[in-house]
Design a protein around this motif. Sequence first.
Motif, PDB file in Angstrom:
ATOM      1  N   MET A  37       4.375   1.061  -1.674  1.00  0.00           N
ATOM      2  CA  MET A  37       4.096  -0.269  -1.143  1.00  0.00           C
ATOM      3  C   MET A  37       4.860  -0.492   0.166  1.00  0.00           C
ATOM      4  O   MET A  37       4.297  -0.995   1.143  1.00  0.00           O
ATOM      5  CB  MET A  37       4.491  -1.339  -2.161  1.00  0.00           C
ATOM      6  N   ALA A  38       6.106  -0.109   0.189  1.00  0.00           N
ATOM      7  CA  ALA A  38       6.915  -0.280   1.392  1.00  0.00           C
ATOM      8  C   ALA A  38       6.349   0.550   2.542  1.00  0.00           C
ATOM      9  O   ALA A  38       6.234   0.061   3.669  1.00  0.00           O
ATOM     10  CB  ALA A  38       8.363   0.109   1.114  1.00  0.00           C
ATOM     11  N   GLU A  39       5.989   1.782   2.268  1.00  0.00           N
ATOM     12  CA  GLU A  39       5.485   2.674   3.313  1.00  0.00           C
ATOM     13  C   GLU A  39       4.148   2.205   3.862  1.00  0.00           C
ATOM     14  O   GLU A  39       3.926   2.226   5.080  1.00  0.00           O
ATOM     15  CB  GLU A  39       5.364   4.109   2.797  1.00  0.00           C
ATOM     16  N   ILE A  40       3.242   1.774   3.010  1.00  0.00           N
ATOM     17  CA  ILE A  40       1.927   1.342   3.485  1.00  0.00           C
ATOM     18  C   ILE A  40       2.082   0.093   4.344  1.00  0.00           C
ATOM     19  O   ILE A  40       1.410  -0.056   5.372  1.00  0.00           O
ATOM     20  CB  ILE A  40       0.920   1.136   2.323  1.00  0.00           C
ATOM     21  N   LYS A  41       2.994  -0.798   3.970  1.00  0.00           N
ATOM     22  CA  LYS A  41       3.215  -2.001   4.773  1.00  0.00           C
ATOM     23  C   LYS A  41       3.826  -1.659   6.130  1.00  0.00           C
ATOM     24  O   LYS A  41       3.471  -2.266   7.141  1.00  0.00           O
ATOM     25  CB  LYS A  41       4.073  -3.003   4.009  1.00  0.00           C
ATOM     26  N   VAL A  42       4.711  -0.694   6.164  1.00  0.00           N
ATOM     27  CA  VAL A  42       5.286  -0.241   7.441  1.00  0.00           C
ATOM     28  C   VAL A  42       4.194   0.360   8.316  1.00  0.00           C
ATOM     29  O   VAL A  42       4.094   0.046   9.508  1.00  0.00           O
ATOM     30  CB  VAL A  42       6.430   0.777   7.213  1.00  0.00           C
ATOM     31  N   HIS A  89      -7.196   2.454  16.576  1.00  0.00           N
ATOM     32  CA  HIS A  89      -6.193   1.764  15.756  1.00  0.00           C
ATOM     33  C   HIS A  89      -6.850   0.787  14.781  1.00  0.00           C
ATOM     34  O   HIS A  89      -6.395   0.645  13.643  1.00  0.00           O
ATOM     35  CB  HIS A  89      -5.183   1.038  16.638  1.00  0.00           C
ATOM     36  N   ALA A  90      -7.913   0.119  15.208  1.00  0.00           N
ATOM     37  CA  ALA A  90      -8.619  -0.800  14.311  1.00  0.00           C
ATOM     38  C   ALA A  90      -9.205  -0.044  13.122  1.00  0.00           C
ATOM     39  O   ALA A  90      -9.126  -0.515  11.983  1.00  0.00           O
ATOM     40  CB  ALA A  90      -9.715  -1.540  15.077  1.00  0.00           C
ATOM     41  N   SER A  91      -9.763   1.126  13.375  1.00  0.00           N
ATOM     42  CA  SER A  91     -10.299   1.951  12.284  1.00  0.00           C
ATOM     43  C   SER A  91      -9.199   2.409  11.346  1.00  0.00           C
ATOM     44  O   SER A  91      -9.370   2.404  10.121  1.00  0.00           O
ATOM     45  CB  SER A  91     -11.024   3.170  12.851  1.00  0.00           C
ATOM     46  N   GLU A  92      -8.060   2.784  11.922  1.00  0.00           N
ATOM     47  CA  GLU A  92      -6.935   3.204  11.089  1.00  0.00           C
ATOM     48  C   GLU A  92      -6.448   2.045  10.222  1.00  0.00           C
ATOM     49  O   GLU A  92      -6.132   2.230   9.042  1.00  0.00           O
ATOM     50  CB  GLU A  92      -5.792   3.728  11.959  1.00  0.00           C
ATOM     51  N   LEU A  93      -6.407   0.840  10.799  1.00  0.00           N
ATOM     52  CA  LEU A  93      -6.006  -0.330  10.014  1.00  0.00           C
ATOM     53  C   LEU A  93      -6.950  -0.564   8.849  1.00  0.00           C
ATOM     54  O   LEU A  93      -6.508  -0.846   7.730  1.00  0.00           O
ATOM     55  CB  LEU A  93      -5.989  -1.579  10.900  1.00  0.00           C
ATOM     56  N   GLU A  94      -8.240  -0.464   9.095  1.00  0.00           N
ATOM     57  CA  GLU A  94      -9.220  -0.629   8.014  1.00  0.00           C
ATOM     58  C   GLU A  94      -8.958   0.376   6.902  1.00  0.00           C
ATOM     59  O   GLU A  94      -9.002   0.026   5.721  1.00  0.00           O
ATOM     60  CB  GLU A  94     -10.634  -0.458   8.554  1.00  0.00           C
ATOM     61  N   ASP A  95      -8.698   1.620   7.279  1.00  0.00           N
ATOM     62  CA  ASP A  95      -8.406   2.656   6.280  1.00  0.00           C
ATOM     63  C   ASP A  95      -7.141   2.328   5.496  1.00  0.00           C
ATOM     64  O   ASP A  95      -7.107   2.480   4.274  1.00  0.00           O
ATOM     65  CB  ASP A  95      -8.257   4.030   6.945  1.00  0.00           C
ATOM     66  N   LEU A  96      -6.102   1.894   6.193  1.00  0.00           N
ATOM     67  CA  LEU A  96      -4.846   1.565   5.515  1.00  0.00           C
ATOM     68  C   LEU A  96      -5.013   0.399   4.548  1.00  0.00           C
ATOM     69  O   LEU A  96      -4.489   0.429   3.432  1.00  0.00           O
ATOM     70  CB  LEU A  96      -3.755   1.259   6.545  1.00  0.00           C
ATOM     71  N   TYR A  97      -5.755  -0.638   4.968  1.00  0.00           N
ATOM     72  CA  TYR A  97      -6.015  -1.759   4.066  1.00  0.00           C
ATOM     73  C   TYR A  97      -6.825  -1.317   2.853  1.00  0.00           C
ATOM     74  O   TYR A  97      -6.573  -1.768   1.735  1.00  0.00           O
ATOM     75  CB  TYR A  97      -6.742  -2.893   4.793  1.00  0.00           C
ATOM     76  N   ARG A  98      -7.781  -0.433   3.065  1.00  0.00           N
ATOM     77  CA  ARG A  98      -8.596   0.074   1.957  1.00  0.00           C
ATOM     78  C   ARG A  98      -7.736   0.881   0.979  1.00  0.00           C
ATOM     79  O   ARG A  98      -7.833   0.709  -0.242  1.00  0.00           O
ATOM     80  CB  ARG A  98      -9.740   0.935   2.523  1.00  0.00           C
ATOM     81  N   ILE A  99      -6.863   1.727   1.508  1.00  0.00           N
ATOM     82  CA  ILE A  99      -5.969   2.520   0.659  1.00  0.00           C
ATOM     83  C   ILE A  99      -5.039   1.600  -0.127  1.00  0.00           C
ATOM     84  O   ILE A  99      -4.823   1.795  -1.331  1.00  0.00           O
ATOM     85  CB  ILE A  99      -5.155   3.518   1.510  1.00  0.00           C
ATOM     86  N   ALA A 100      -4.500   0.590   0.547  1.00  0.00           N
ATOM     87  CA  ALA A 100      -3.601  -0.353  -0.123  1.00  0.00           C
ATOM     88  C   ALA A 100      -4.331  -1.065  -1.260  1.00  0.00           C
ATOM     89  O   ALA A 100      -3.818  -1.148  -2.382  1.00  0.00           O
ATOM     90  CB  ALA A 100      -3.059  -1.359   0.883  1.00  0.00           C
TER      91      ALA A 100
END
Length: 54
Positions: free
Chosen positions: A5-10, A34-45
């Motif tokens: 959780m900490a790492e994904i938020k960072v 970067h927008a695409s990467e953010l979408e991926d990170l939110y999806r993973i989270a």
Amino acid sequence: MGEFMAEIKVRISETYRSLESAQAAGDDFLADTHASELEDLYRIAARNGVDAHS
């Protein structure tokens, strides 16, 4: 807070700042990346039960 959780938020925070910088610089390609990467990170989270928006 768990390590994941900490790492994904960072990662989300860093990527968001990079997105803002790319937008400010007028670099549309980098901003889209970067927008695409953010979408991926939110999806993973979300898949892992992390509320990344808090």
